[in-house]
Design a protein around this motif. Structure first.
Motif, PDB file in Angstrom:
ATOM      1  N   GLY A 111       0.820  -1.217   0.000  1.00 13.30           N
ATOM      2  CA  GLY A 111       0.000   0.000   0.000  1.00 13.30           C
ATOM      3  C   GLY A 111       0.846   1.255   0.000  1.00 13.30           C
ATOM      4  N   ALA A 112       1.898   1.272   0.824  1.00 11.01           N
ATOM      5  CA  ALA A 112       2.771   2.443   0.875  1.00 11.01           C
ATOM      6  C   ALA A 112       3.542   2.621  -0.429  1.00 11.01           C
ATOM      7  CB  ALA A 112       3.748   2.302   2.051  1.00 11.01           C
ATOM      8  N   VAL A 113       4.006   1.515  -1.011  1.00 10.20           N
ATOM      9  CA  VAL A 113       4.746   1.601  -2.270  1.00 10.20           C
ATOM     10  C   VAL A 113       3.854   2.118  -3.389  1.00 10.20           C
ATOM     11  CG1 VAL A 113       5.933   0.239  -4.034  1.00 10.20           C
ATOM     12  CG2 VAL A 113       6.433  -0.157  -1.625  1.00 10.20           C
ATOM     13  N   MET A 114       2.593   1.664  -3.435  1.00 14.02           N
ATOM     14  CA  MET A 114       1.675   2.145  -4.465  1.00 14.02           C
ATOM     15  C   MET A 114       1.390   3.641  -4.303  1.00 14.02           C
ATOM     16  SD  MET A 114       0.889  -0.129  -6.702  1.00 14.02           S
ATOM     17  CE  MET A 114       2.650  -0.391  -6.637  1.00 14.02           C
ATOM     18  N   ALA A 115       1.263   4.090  -3.054  1.00 10.40           N
ATOM     19  CA  ALA A 115       1.080   5.533  -2.824  1.00 10.40           C
ATOM     20  C   ALA A 115       2.305   6.305  -3.310  1.00 10.40           C
ATOM     21  CB  ALA A 115       0.831   5.799  -1.340  1.00 10.40           C
ATOM     22  N   ALA A 159      -4.080   3.938  -4.653  1.00 14.91           N
ATOM     23  CA  ALA A 159      -3.233   2.984  -3.930  1.00 14.91           C
ATOM     24  C   ALA A 159      -4.086   1.992  -3.139  1.00 14.91           C
ATOM     25  CB  ALA A 159      -2.284   3.732  -2.998  1.00 14.91           C
ATOM     26  N   LEU A 160      -5.188   2.461  -2.572  1.00 12.64           N
ATOM     27  CA  LEU A 160      -6.078   1.572  -1.822  1.00 12.64           C
ATOM     28  C   LEU A 160      -6.781   0.589  -2.750  1.00 12.64           C
ATOM     29  CD1 LEU A 160      -7.649   4.061   0.759  1.00 12.64           C
ATOM     30  CD2 LEU A 160      -5.751   2.460   1.083  1.00 12.64           C
ATOM     31  N   VAL A 161      -7.186   1.066  -3.926  1.00 15.66           N
ATOM     32  CA  VAL A 161      -7.793   0.160  -4.911  1.00 15.66           C
ATOM     33  C   VAL A 161      -6.784  -0.910  -5.329  1.00 15.66           C
ATOM     34  CG1 VAL A 161      -8.699   0.002  -7.262  1.00 15.66           C
ATOM     35  CG2 VAL A 161      -9.457   1.843  -5.760  1.00 15.66           C
ATOM     36  N   GLY A 176      -3.187  -1.963   3.164  1.00 18.43           N
ATOM     37  CA  GLY A 176      -2.616  -0.885   2.362  1.00 18.43           C
ATOM     38  C   GLY A 176      -2.763   0.467   3.027  1.00 18.43           C
ATOM     39  N   LEU A 177      -3.956   0.724   3.603  1.00 20.12           N
ATOM     40  CA  LEU A 177      -4.174   1.990   4.314  1.00 20.12           C
ATOM     41  C   LEU A 177      -3.262   2.092   5.526  1.00 20.12           C
ATOM     42  CD1 LEU A 177      -5.703   4.620   4.744  1.00 20.12           C
ATOM     43  CD2 LEU A 177      -7.493   3.320   5.932  1.00 20.12           C
ATOM     44  N   SER A 178      -3.097   0.980   6.246  1.00 26.64           N
ATOM     45  CA  SER A 178      -2.195   0.977   7.396  1.00 26.64           C
ATOM     46  C   SER A 178      -0.765   1.294   6.962  1.00 26.64           C
ATOM     47  CB  SER A 178      -2.239  -0.392   8.083  1.00 26.64           C
ATOM     48  OG  SER A 178      -1.345  -0.448   9.166  1.00 26.64           O
ATOM     49  N   GLY A 179      -0.336   0.750   5.817  1.00 20.34           N
ATOM     50  CA  GLY A 179       1.005   1.025   5.317  1.00 20.34           C
ATOM     51  C   GLY A 179       1.206   2.488   4.959  1.00 20.34           C
ATOM     52  N   ILE A 180       0.178   3.101   4.354  1.00 20.94           N
ATOM     53  CA  ILE A 180       0.271   4.523   3.994  1.00 20.94           C
ATOM     54  C   ILE A 180       0.384   5.379   5.252  1.00 20.94           C
ATOM     55  CG2 ILE A 180      -0.963   6.442   2.920  1.00 20.94           C
ATOM     56  CD1 ILE A 180      -2.189   4.362   0.994  1.00 20.94           C
TER      57      ILE A 180
END
Length: 430
Positions: free
Chosen positions: A183-187, A205-207, A340-344
């Motif tokens: 998730g963080a990498v996608m953001a 990123a969440l999607v 993913g949200l937690s990673g962001i």
């Protein structure tokens, strides 16, 4: 010559073919990161000595340009902190609580510094006897309680996803750490490398994270469920998958620390000496809102009730007409999205993105899930809040680099008294 339809070919694919397609898709998604990522780091170095005597294990914190990192001095009193850019001003803070009794810093603390044309920046502190300006214990406790609550809410997002997967499939997914990192990498790809607005980059990123969760289930876990592979073997596979994905991330984004746009921000005083940045306040608000949505989904929607029914008794839920595979698929999507949200949010709280950032959280995620009760989403929430607060409060008595030990000690003590966890059920074995 006999021919087969597309549906028949798809049905006859082995899990390894599907796995190859999955990682091909992952390669294509992360390709922009490999083309644009820059992991250059610049060292800030220094010495801490008292009358020529090196001081070891002194805590140094470097902040600036939305970046924060800390280090401890070695036996020779030296420290090195890598920062991602030589532009801008950084502040180097020496934690006087880690100095010997009666010794203080002479001069500015924190101390501002700039690189200029240098590729590294030396900073030295002058140490001597003096009286410290010490923050009261009550102020320190209040500050760590608020930070612990913030950390616990963020941890709960990842823990609930892992708990839902365990409750519906029985899998303790060690690759959940890499779902957090993804998730963080996608953001980073969308916001930092494609220069998208955060309002667009984070939803995308969440999607992508939800899709990643679905791909993992469709490509790996579902075929293994159909083949009735033993859960221990599947768990070992999740460990291997975790290692594989971790080094895929390292290959694409390198071993340095990368930053998302908007890290840091203005600090707002809540009460007394307790202050939070704008990003921290937004993080707490978003975490609380999403957790309320998840609670409503589990308690009042058909899919949520079906998820809880499968967690209670999968065979009975299937006998009553619940489409178990459909629910598990939705749970994997939700798990990926929450991770993913937690990673962001972790990338903003830390701050920074690294290839192994999810692994640093994995032990605490399992701690929260086991403490609250395996397979119970609300237990994972309670366990996460307890873990987050204990981790932050423990730094009042132990060094910050060993703060996770306190949470694990509490986990051991609780399980000795209540082995099923806080909200878990007793189960008969044998």
């Amino acid at each position: 010559m006999p021919t087969t339809s597309y549906r028949e070919r798809r049905r006859n694919r082995s899990p390894w073919q599907v796995l190859g397609l999955l990682f091909t898709a992952l390669f294509l998604v992360l390709l922009p990161a490999a083309a644009h990522a820059s992991t250059s780091e610049f060292p800030i170095v220094g010495n801490v000595k008292n009358d020529g005597v090196p001081l070891a294990d002194v805590r140094i914190v470097v902040t600036g340009e939305g970046y924060e990192q800390e280090a401890l001095t070695d036996a020779d009193g030296r420290f090195t902190v890598q920062v991602p850019s030589q532009d801008g001003t950084y502040e180097i803070f020496l934690d006087e609580e880690t100095l010997p009794e009666g010794v203080t810093v002479k001069g500015d603390n924190p101390r501002p510094t700039e690189f200029g044309a240098q590729s590294f920046r030396p900073v030295n502190f002058f140490i001597g006897e003096g009286v410290r300006d010490v923050q009261s214990f009550g102020s320190q406790l209040a500050e760590r309680l608020v930070n612990g609550l913030n950390f616990g809410l963020m941890l709960a997002l990842a823990s609930i996803g892992l708990s839902l997967v365990y409750g519906t499939t029985g899998l303790a997914n060690f690759a959940h750490a890499e779902m957090v990192t993804f998730g963080a990498v996608m953001a980073l790809v969308f916001a930092g490398m494609m220069n998208m607005s955060l309002w667009l980059a984070i939803p995308l990123a969440l999607v992508a994270s939800g899709l990643f969760g679905w791909l993992l289930d469709w490509g790996i876990w579902k075929p293994l469920r159909k083949r009735r592979v033993a859960i221990v073997q599947v768990m070992i596979l999740s460990i291997g998958l975790s290692l594989f994905l971790r080094y895929v991330f390292q290959f694409f984004i390198g071993g340095g620390t990368l930053q998302l746009p908007g890290v840091g921000g203005t600090k707002h005083t809540l009460f007394g000496d307790v202050a939070l940045t704008t990003v921290d306040m937004v993080s707490m608000g978003v975490s609380t809102g999403i957790l309320l949505v998840v609670a409503y989904w589990l308690l009042f929607t058909r899919i949520g009730k079906a998820t809880r029914a499968i967690a209670d008794n999968r065979a009975l839920a299937a006998a009553t007409g619940i489409d178990v595979e459909k629910v598990i698929r939705i749970v994997w999507i939700a798990s990926g999205l929450l991770a993913g949200l937690s990673g962001i949010l972790w990338a903003y709280f830390r701050p920074g993105i690294k290839w192994d950032m999810g692994t640093q959280l994995l032990l605490l995620i399992f701690c929260a899930v086991v403490l609250g009760g395996l397979g119970t989403a609300f237990g994972a929430l309670i366990g996460s809040l307890i873990t987050g607060v204990l981790v932050e409060i423990s730094t009042l008595w132990i060094p910050s680099d060993t703060k996770y030990v306190g949470a694990l000690l509490i986990l051991i003590l609780v399980l000795l008294v209540r082995p099923q966890g806080i909200l878990g059920r007793r189960e008969r074995i044998g």
